[in-house]
Each structure stands twice: as C-alpha cells, then as structure tokens.
Design a protein around this motif. Structure first.
Motif, short mmCIF file in Angstrom:
data_model
loop_
_atom_site.label_atom_id
_atom_site.label_comp_id
_atom_site.label_asym_id
_atom_site.label_seq_id
_atom_site.Cartn_x
_atom_site.Cartn_y
_atom_site.Cartn_z
N UNK A 50 0.84 -1.20 0.00
CA UNK A 50 0.00 0.00 0.00
C UNK A 50 0.87 1.25 0.00
N UNK A 51 1.92 1.24 0.82
CA UNK A 51 2.83 2.40 0.86
C UNK A 51 3.56 2.56 -0.46
N UNK A 52 3.99 1.45 -1.05
CA UNK A 52 4.70 1.51 -2.33
C UNK A 52 3.84 2.16 -3.41
N UNK A 53 2.56 1.83 -3.42
CA UNK A 53 1.66 2.40 -4.42
C UNK A 53 1.45 3.90 -4.24
N UNK A 58 2.82 1.51 -10.57
CA UNK A 58 2.99 0.17 -11.13
C UNK A 58 4.46 -0.18 -11.28
N UNK A 59 4.72 -1.46 -11.54
CA UNK A 59 6.08 -1.90 -11.87
C UNK A 59 6.54 -1.22 -13.15
N UNK A 60 5.62 -1.00 -14.06
CA UNK A 60 5.96 -0.35 -15.33
C UNK A 60 6.55 1.04 -15.11
N UNK A 61 5.93 1.80 -14.23
CA UNK A 61 6.42 3.15 -13.94
C UNK A 61 7.80 3.10 -13.30
N UNK A 67 15.19 2.61 -16.11
CA UNK A 67 15.86 2.69 -17.41
C UNK A 67 16.42 4.09 -17.64
N UNK A 68 15.68 5.11 -17.23
CA UNK A 68 16.20 6.48 -17.39
C UNK A 68 17.47 6.68 -16.59
#
Length: 212
Positions: A50-53, A58-61, A67-68
C-alpha cells in the motif's frame, strides 16, 4: 515550524523514492524485468505494498524510471570518449566503446533489451531519439560527427548523415542487446565468441560507412 516539517517530509519522500528505485533496479537486474512484482519490491524496500503504491502506480512506472537512470549513467560512460582523430575514427572509437560497455555492464544492457522488448507496443518504450540525445563525441551529436566526416571526405555521402546514424545505431544496439540477452546461446549456435561477433559487427559497420 510548518515549513520545516514540509521540508523534512519532502526529504523523506525523496529518500524513499531513491530506496525504491535502488531496490527495484537490483531486482530487475537479478531476476529479469518480467519476473518482478510490486510485492517483491515492497518486500525488498521494507514497506507495505500500500505504501509503495503511494510512490509509484505500477512496476511499469518503476521500470521506466530505472531505465532512465541507466541511460543517464550511459551518457557519462560514452562521454569519456575524446579524440582529435578524423570523424570516421571517432565513430569507430565510439563503436568500440559499446564493446567495452557490454563487457562491464552486461546486466544493464540485458535490462534495456528486456525493457524494449517488453514494452515495444506501449508508450513506455523509450525511443531511439532519446538514446541519441545522450551520446556525444567530443561534445558533438552522432549525426553531426557523420556530417563532419562527409565534409572531410572520410564518410560516404550517398546517404545522409541522419540515415547513416540510424543504420549504425540500429546495428550496434541490436547486436549489443542480443549478446547481453542471449550471448551464451548465440555462442553455442554460431560457434563464435561474443568478442568475435562484436568485432565482426564493428568491422561491417566501419566498412559500410567509410567513403571508398
């Protein structure tokens, strides 16, 4: 008092975001992008899902941010190239630097290859132009170096500098990604070492771009 509290909260958020990206990066490099979940990352960081969100959707973000980070580090790596040689020789040195990067940062290249493949049909994909903006040779963009080579007579002129840049970049990035992701398998199938495949690719590009 309120301003101080706000400042401390901002610093805490920045530190937490850094921790998340650092832990996620290690997981991506260790396990591979498709096998990392938000639960994995929250466990490594030591926070609830919950804290991570609250920090990333998302994992995508998170993967895009990682990558940047890696691309920015690549910029420093490639900007160390400095030479007073001809434009053609500068480009060859740049190509050889990819071979060094593959040896030293193969896990970073493997993550980039996985990222590009995984997100190839999505907006998260970082375009080729973004890569090219990162790389400079003696402070000049790659297309400008090709143009300089054409003007001095060391680079072929039947293609534009932009066309030669795109073709060269696609070739070198393609082989580097392939070798990082599937190097051992390719070595077994082809009976060629990773070093030999890089050497042959660089020689092929060098021959194609050189003015005859």
């Amino acid at each position: 008092m309120s301003l101080k509290w706000d400042s401390e909260l901002d610093e805490l958020r920045i530190r937490r975001r850094t921790e998340i990206l650092d832990e996620a990066r290690e997981l991506f490099l260790e396990k591979g992008l498709p096998r990392v979940t938000m639960r994995d990352i929250s466990k490594e960081v030591g926070v609830s899902t919950v804290t991570l969100y609250k920090y990333y959707k998302s994992v995508d973000e998170i993967a895009a941010e990682v990558k940047r980070q890696i691309l920015i580090e690549m910029k420093q790596f490639f900007n160390e190239i400095s030479t007073d040689s001809t434009a053609y020789e500068k480009i060859i040195n740049w190509l050889k630097q990819w071979e060094t990067y593959l040896k030293e940062k193969d896990d970073h290249v493997r993550f980039q290859a996985e990222f590009d493949l995984y997100y190839q049909s999505q907006k998260l994909e970082i375009e080729q132009g973004y890569y090219l903006e990162l790389f400079k040779i003696n402070g000049n963009s790659i297309p400008l170096v090709f143009e300089q080579g054409q003007n001095e007579g060391s680079i072929r002129t039947d293609f534009t500098a932009n066309e030669l840049t795109a073709w060269t970049f696609i070739n070198i990035l393609g082989i580097v990604h392939q070798l990082a992701a599937r190097g051992p398998l390719l070595e077994n199938d082809s009976q060629l070492s990773t070093e030999k495949m890089m050497e042959m690719t660089i020689d092929s590009v060098a021959s194609f771009i050189k003015r005859s």
